[in-house]
Design an enzyme around this catalytic site. Structure first.
Site, PDB file in Angstrom:
ATOM      1  N   ARG B 326      19.199   0.771  -5.670  1.00  0.00           N
ATOM      2  CA  ARG B 326      17.914   0.902  -4.976  1.00  0.00           C
ATOM      3  C   ARG B 326      17.966   1.991  -3.898  1.00  0.00           C
ATOM      4  NH1 ARG B 326      12.722  -1.775  -4.238  1.00  0.00           N
ATOM      5  NH2 ARG B 326      13.134  -3.116  -6.010  1.00  0.00           N
ATOM      6  N   GLU B 734       9.152  -6.134   2.293  1.00  0.00           N
ATOM      7  CA  GLU B 734      10.090  -5.073   2.632  1.00  0.00           C
ATOM      8  C   GLU B 734       9.460  -3.751   3.068  1.00  0.00           C
ATOM      9  OE1 GLU B 734      11.758  -5.902  -1.254  1.00  0.00           O
ATOM     10  OE2 GLU B 734      13.757  -5.722  -0.382  1.00  0.00           O
TER      11      GLU B 734
END
Lengths: 493, 785
Positions: B326, B734
């Site tokens: 990620r 997030e």
């Protein structure tokens, strides 16, 4: 000295109920008592070291006939220290009808909780603030919340709630205000003037009846652990699981709680907390106000004592360096004998102080800086508030009429194994013109005075550089000007 | 809550979607009545566990003398690896590299080796200290600064993303800069630490109350460790006192040990580590060393970028593969790299195994992108914001259709960053304040100010495609009240209330009629972690699906029973219009029950469109992107490095928000947590491999007095999800976290002012006062050369 009567239980009020406890171990924390013995599980354990505030409860205590409620960390407060107190937990806030307390309703309406684990602690800190200051400034709110960590909200909604509490109710109608007289009477009735002694399987706690009684106890028990605010000793138990018996609690002794001034010298009793000393010290020695505001959180300042900060001999205690720079002295007592020494001489080496067995710190005497002199103290930390010092410098300067340094005392914390004067630096400045050139020339002397350590708070390199720069900041402050010399959270009122 | 009487004349239900419904537990939070696992009434005879931790960072266990531990007061048993009846492994990825209890060797200081079970928690803690363990100490490495990311030991397979020929593009570019950046890790510091309470049942059964974001994984790990089938293990969690990713895999160990002890001793066992043990023995955000090589032209157009993202993973893989993936997925942030090469290096170290943390590597990738922008801005003597805007992905809908392909070959189809940044630039008066700051700095010798605006584009979906599924269970009772259950967990983010809003909206009943119930593996199986910001997207859709099944049955029933067409059955607030008649929702439900209509349904959802081929580095791993931007201004004391955030303005989008109050709370909280990561939160290991920052006294998360003095947070009301996500909302967990980058860059801007903005400060993170001061000194020294 007459022998005090002895009682074998401590007595206090828990929320609405009178409690008499005979089975309390000297190292039992209030939080364990509440959660494990009483199943009052609104107060949470987040850190067990007095840093996160999730366990915040109020403790009310009669002092000079006045009942004052303060937020404290139940996780490092010993149950045995609560004799004669009123403990108020989050469970006591509702009026029983299911209606929320103004503090609680404001927190709900402003979305002040997310995971909710820190919330009871915030509610209690805000409750204490609201009772003291129903319409607080943002600066007062932030100060009141220095000892409460929240990981979810970013604090903004909690601040909004704090600003709005008084729209939900009046302090005068609060149960703790309305029932004040009856609580005072109940607490007064508990005070029989006796010494408390409790022995659980050989572990003992003692609560002296008076300072004379304390002196007598310590003569008989020279190895006893003296506990005033327990902001340090609490961690010996919760973190290091050290045996601390026998324990002598002194935080309740009014005779050790006086702050007085005579001939330009402020005398602070060993039992005076930071919060209690704040008014006098910040008024008479203004540089100490902002410093005290940055020691611990509100809960720690309500418990921790200036005497304890000195007596435990920590190299990173925040009050010794400014006191040393001011030329403070310390009175120690053993039995009926007293001696007074310069504070700097009390600190012999790391973990070693000039305190004899059976002796205790009775008071510290702090001279108010002379008119026309310059006194400043700067604390450097990783996080601005509620953080332990990386380095702290205190400067006390008197200039002669010709602009030369007539006298200077500089002391640091965090730079050596003890709070320590920068004598070589002082020498390099004394008698010289107080100018940029003189100060820059004196900076090299720091190397003679200090060999700091590297640890998780700062490297040695940073400690040295920042410490030297503090002298430059002090110089700039004495020279005045319009540009800001320090960052500030709130503009001066 | 007292019994609710629905208003049958209401024009709108209470607490439907797009309302600022308060957190469902707010009343319980403020009164202390919300029950966390440590607050539950313990079953009679409950025992307490404490973990014995390794005291060396790497070594073979020569001998373990636990006699004194066993003999200590209150001790009932001491468990070691030999007591694990099933597999001694809790590796979440099946790599078998992480034991429940260390066996034969230890690989980090603080690794659990044994567990003491005693009558009280205090007795267990005291007994733990009495262990005597003899180690043969082995060489160890804790820091990644000295490692070679391309040669040294990795914990899992690295990833490469490649589009175009970066080497060639950089080589041919008019200008080129190479550099290295460090960005620190972060402890989650959830206020409620880890905890598990295991209660043994009959046969092989055990129920575990676990503070976890991933009950299904805890269930599977406990069953592996016990050597029993998953059906024997039930895991339940009503709420956590914060998670932030720290309870995605890290709960496994505590749950497994509590369950093993409970089954062995046939008594309930609770394991709640002290904060220091929690911080020492559980994983954190990965810190990174980022090597970058960028080619650009004199105008600041970036032509090619080459990245190596080396991460401190600790001793085992845990989720490090996905986390470092990620990081690469976000090494573009909002920027189009015409040619790009990016590789990850999940490095082995003798430290606790790092794990998920809000953003999951994404923020670290973005920090690398923003450093590259800064380098180019300083090199071309332009405002970093100008360089940012110049290099943004092309606006979506742009006919040219170029400048919109990511390093992983997914086309960005929903880009709105230009509008976000333009709006924020205006509302925050970026240009005016930059001029004011320059004027201030010219007259201020010691205090310097800085300002920066940083954008965010965050990809939504688990990159492991199979996790993008969810289940829900909805019951309607005969009084018209609704029982709601789904696989998502509540850690404070407001998931439960959002999903309840979706269900209330679907049935058109007041939200008080919907009971939110604890997440349990017994009701909804095989769930994904509540992670990757996916909670409301996935579970909201699954719950909506369940509600729709029931609603469809009710419509069918009503149409038939009342002899009207189906489109004549309309759900109005708290009532249903059937033809010309209106009856209460409860009345319809009662009729349906009498007619033997099933009033319970299991819902399901899987995210469409997504796919990902890791070996090829190509695919469409994200369903959509969430966007935002932040502008921060700081003051820095150049004598000490101390600073304060003067002001932050945020413009962030959550699509058509399900709950504005909850979303703004996530943005405010995410920003402050992100700013904390990049400023005061510093993890320090000493030369003995010990973590020295393992409690709030030494590890400094933001306080109220660290938040911006002026803090303006605005939702981009005009945005909506281009994809048909739940009510066209977007995820919010997030994406706001990396908005904290604006603080790092504002600090960098203030530092740069000491050399008239001629030198790129290369300010690393966390930018503690120390790091800020040392960077000022370095910049001054370079300027003096």
């Amino acid at each position: 000295m007459s022998m005090a009567a002895i009682r074998n239980e401590i007595r206090f009020i828990l929320n609405g109920e009178d409690v008499a406890l005979a089975d309390v171990a000297p190292d039992e924390t209030l939080l364990d008592y509440l959660r494990l013995r009483r199943s009052l599980r609104g107060s949470k354990e987040g850190c067990a070291e007095g840093d996160c505030g999730a366990c915040t409860v109020l403790v009310g205590r009669l002092s000079g006939g006045k009942l004052v409620y303060e937020g404290v960390n139940a996780c490092i407060r010993f149950t045995g220290s609560l004799d004669g107190c009123h403990v108020v937990t989050v469970e006591h806030l509702g009026d029983g009808s299911g209606k929320l307390h103004p503090v609680q309703q404001a927190m709900v309406d402003f979305h002040g909780s997310q995971c909710g684990f820190c919330t009871p602690g915030f509610v209690m800190s805000l409750y204490a603030l609201w009772m003291r200051e129903p319409k607080p400034s943002d600066a007062a709110i932030e100060k009141a919340l220095q000892g409460n960590l929240c990981r979810c909200t970013g604090y903004e909604p909690i601040i909004r709630a704090a600003r709005g509490i008084s729209d939900y109710g009046k302090v005068a109608q609060d149960p703790l205000k309305r029932e004040r007289e009856s609580i005072v009477a109940r607490l007064a009735a508990m005070n029989d003037g006796a010494r408390v002694e409790i022995n659980i399987d050989g572990k003992r706690l003692l609560v002296p009846a008076s300072v004379d009684d304390l002196a007598a106890i310590l003569e008989a028990e020279p190895k006893a652990t003296i506990v005033a605010g327990s902001t340090d000793v609490g961690l010996w138990v919760t973190k290091f699981m050290r045996e601390i018996s026998p324990v002598v609690f002194i935080g309740h002794l009014d005779e050790l709680k006086s702050v007085s001034e005579e001939d330009g010298v402020i005398t602070i009793g060993a039992g005076v907390t930071y919060s209690e000393a704040f008014a006098t010290l910040s008024k008479r020695i203004p540089a100490l106000g902002p410093l005290i505001d940055r020691i611990g959180g509100e809960q720690v300042r309500n418990m921790g004592t200036i005497g304890g900060n000195i007596a435990n001999g920590s190299p990173i205690g925040d009050t010794p360096p400014p006191f040393i720079a001011l030329g403070a002295t310390l009175t120690l007592r053993k039995g009926t004998a007293r001696r007074t020494i310069p504070l700097e001489e009390f600190f012999i080496a790391y973990g070693k102080q000039d305190r004899q067995p059976g002796e205790f710190v009775e008071a510290v005497h702090v001279p108010v800086p002379a008119r026309g002199s310059h006194f400043s103290v700067y604390k450097i930390t990783k996080r601005r508030d509620e953080d332990i010092t990386a380095t702290l410098g205190a400067f006390n300067l008197t200039l002669g009429a010709d602009g030369t340094v007539a006298s200077i005392r500089i002391a640091y914390g965090g730079m050596a194994a003890t709070p320590k004067r920068a004598k070589a630096v002082e020498k390099a400045l004394l008698g010289r013109k107080w100018t940029q050139a003189t100060v820059e020339a004196a900076l090299d002397a720091y190397g003679e005075d200090f060999t700091p350590l590297s640890d998780m708070r700062a490297t040695a390199e940073y400690r040295m550089l920042a410490s030297r720069n503090l002298l430059l900041r002090f110089l700039a402050e004495t020279q005045g000007g319009t540009a800001p010399l320090q960052i500030s959270r709130h503009e001066a009122a | 809550m007292t019994k609710h009487t629905p208003n049958l004349k209401a024009e709108k239900i209470l607490g439907g979607v797009a309302t600022s419904q308060r957190h469902d537990s707010a009343h319980k939070h403020v009164t202390g009545t919300a029950v966390y696992i440590d607050d539950m009434a313990e079953p009679a005879g409950t025992l307490h566990a404490c973990l014995g931790l390794s005291t060396v960072p790497h070594g073979k266990i020569r001998a373990m003398d636990l006699a004194a531990v066993r003999a200590a007061p209150g001790v009932v048993d001491v468990l070691t690896a030999a007591d694990v009846p099933g597999e001694n492994d809790i590796s979440p990825t099946g790599l078998h590299d992480e034991p429940v209890l260390a066996e034969g060797k230890v690989q980090f200081h603080g690794q659990p080796i044994f567990a003491v079970i005693a009558e009280t928690r205090e007795q267990a803690r005291r007994a733990c200290k009495l262990a005597k363990i003899d180690y043969e100490e082995l060489p160890f490495v804790t820091d990644i600064g000295g490692l070679d990311p391309l040669k040294d030991k990795l914990v899992t397979k690295p990833l490469r993303l490649q589009r175009g020929d970066a080497k060639e593009a950089i080589g041919k570019a008019p200008r080129r800069i190479t550099g290295k950046m460090r960005v620190g890790g972060q402890d989650h510091f959830y206020l409620e630490g880890h905890i598990a309470l295991a209660i043994p049942g009959e046969d092989h059964d055990v129920t575990v109350y676990s503070s976890t974001q991933h009950p299904s994984e805890v269930q599977h790990m406990v069953s592996h460790a016990l050597g029993v089938s998953s059906h024997a293990v039930t895991v339940e969690v009503r709420r956590m006192g914060g998670g932030f990713g720290g309870k995605e895999t890290q709960s496994n160990q505590f749950a497994a040990i509590a369950a093993i002890a409970a089954k062995k001793l046939k008594r309930a066992v609770k394991l709640r580590p002290d904060r220091d043990d929690d911080m020492t023995a559980t994983g954190k955000r990965h810190d990174f060393v980022i090597d970058y090589d960028v080619g650009f032209d004199d105008e600041g157009n970036i032509l090619g970028v080459d990245f190596i993202f080396g991460a401190r993973c600790g001793f085992s893989a845990d989720l490090s593969g996905a986390v470092t993936d990620r990081a690469l997925f976000h090494c573009d942030n909002t920027y189009y790299w015409p040619a790009v090469n990016a590789v990850s290096a999940p490095l082995y170290t003798n430290t606790v195994s790092n794990t998920a943390f809000r953003g999951f590597g994404g923020p670290q990738g973005m920090v690398g992108a923003e450093r590259v922008i800064d380098e180019v801005a300083f090199a071309t003597a332009k405002d970093p914001l100008e360089i940012r805007k110049k290099n943004f992905y092309g606006p979506s809908g742009d006919k040219k259709g170029d400048r919109n392909v990511t390093p992983y070959h997914q086309t960005v189809e929903d880009n709105i960053i230009q509008r976000i940044v333009a709006d924020l630039e205006k509302s925050a008066d970026y240009a005016g304040r930059r001029r004011e700051i320059a004027a201030f700095n010219a007259n201020s010798r010691i205090i310097k100010r800085g300002i920066a605006m940083t954008p965010v584009k965050f990809g939504i979906s688990f990159t492991a495609t199979q996790f993008n599924q969810a289940g829900a269970l909805v019951h309607v009772y005969t009084d018209g009240s609704v029982h709601l259950n789904h696989g998502g967990t509540e850690m404070g983010q407001g998931l439960y209330v959002k999903v309840a809003q979706v269900v209330a909206e679907e049935f058109q009943i007041d939200i008080d009629r919907v009971k939110i119930t604890a997440t349990t593996t017994g009701k909804v199986p095989n769930t994904s972690a509540t992670a990757a910001s996916s909670g409301s997207d996935l579970n909201g859709m699954a719950a909506q699906n369940a509600a729709r099944q029931i609603k469809d049955r009710l419509i069918d029933f009503a149409a038939e029973a009342h002899q009207v067409a189906k489109d004549q059955v309309i759900f109005l607030p708290n009532r249903v219009r059937i033809g010309n008649e209106e009856i209460s929702f409860a009345a319809l439900v009662r009729q349906a029950y009498n007619a033997r209509i099933q009033l319970s349904a299991a819902g399901f959802y899987k995210t469409p469109k997504i796919h990902w081929d890791r070996d090829k580095g190509r695919g469409h791993p994200f369903y959509y992107f969430a966007y935002g931007a932040a502008c921060s201004e700081v003051s820095v004391d150049t004598l000490t490095g101390e600073y304060v955030i003067e002001r932050t303005d945020i413009l962030h989008e959550t699509g058509r928000s399900l709950n504005r109050a909850i979303d703004i709370g996530q943005i405010e909280g995410g920003f402050v947590q992100g700013a904390g990561w990049l400023t005061t939160e510093e993890l320090v290991w000493d030369d003995k491999g010990r973590l020295r920052t393992h409690a709030p006294s030494t590890y400094k998360i933001p306080l109220a007095s660290d938040r911006p003095k002026i803090f303006n947070v605005t939702l981009a009301d005009w945005s909506e999800n281009a994809e048909p996500a739940v009510h066209r909302s977007k995820a919010v967990g997030e994406p706001p976290f990396p908005l904290g980058m604006s603080v790092l860059h504002a600090l960098s801007d203030a530092v740069a002012s000491v050399a008239d903005h001629k030198i790129c400060p290369r300010l690393d993170a966390p930018a503690t006062p120390e790091r800020v001061l040392m960077t000022i000194e370095r910049v001054k020294a370079e300027a003096a050369k």
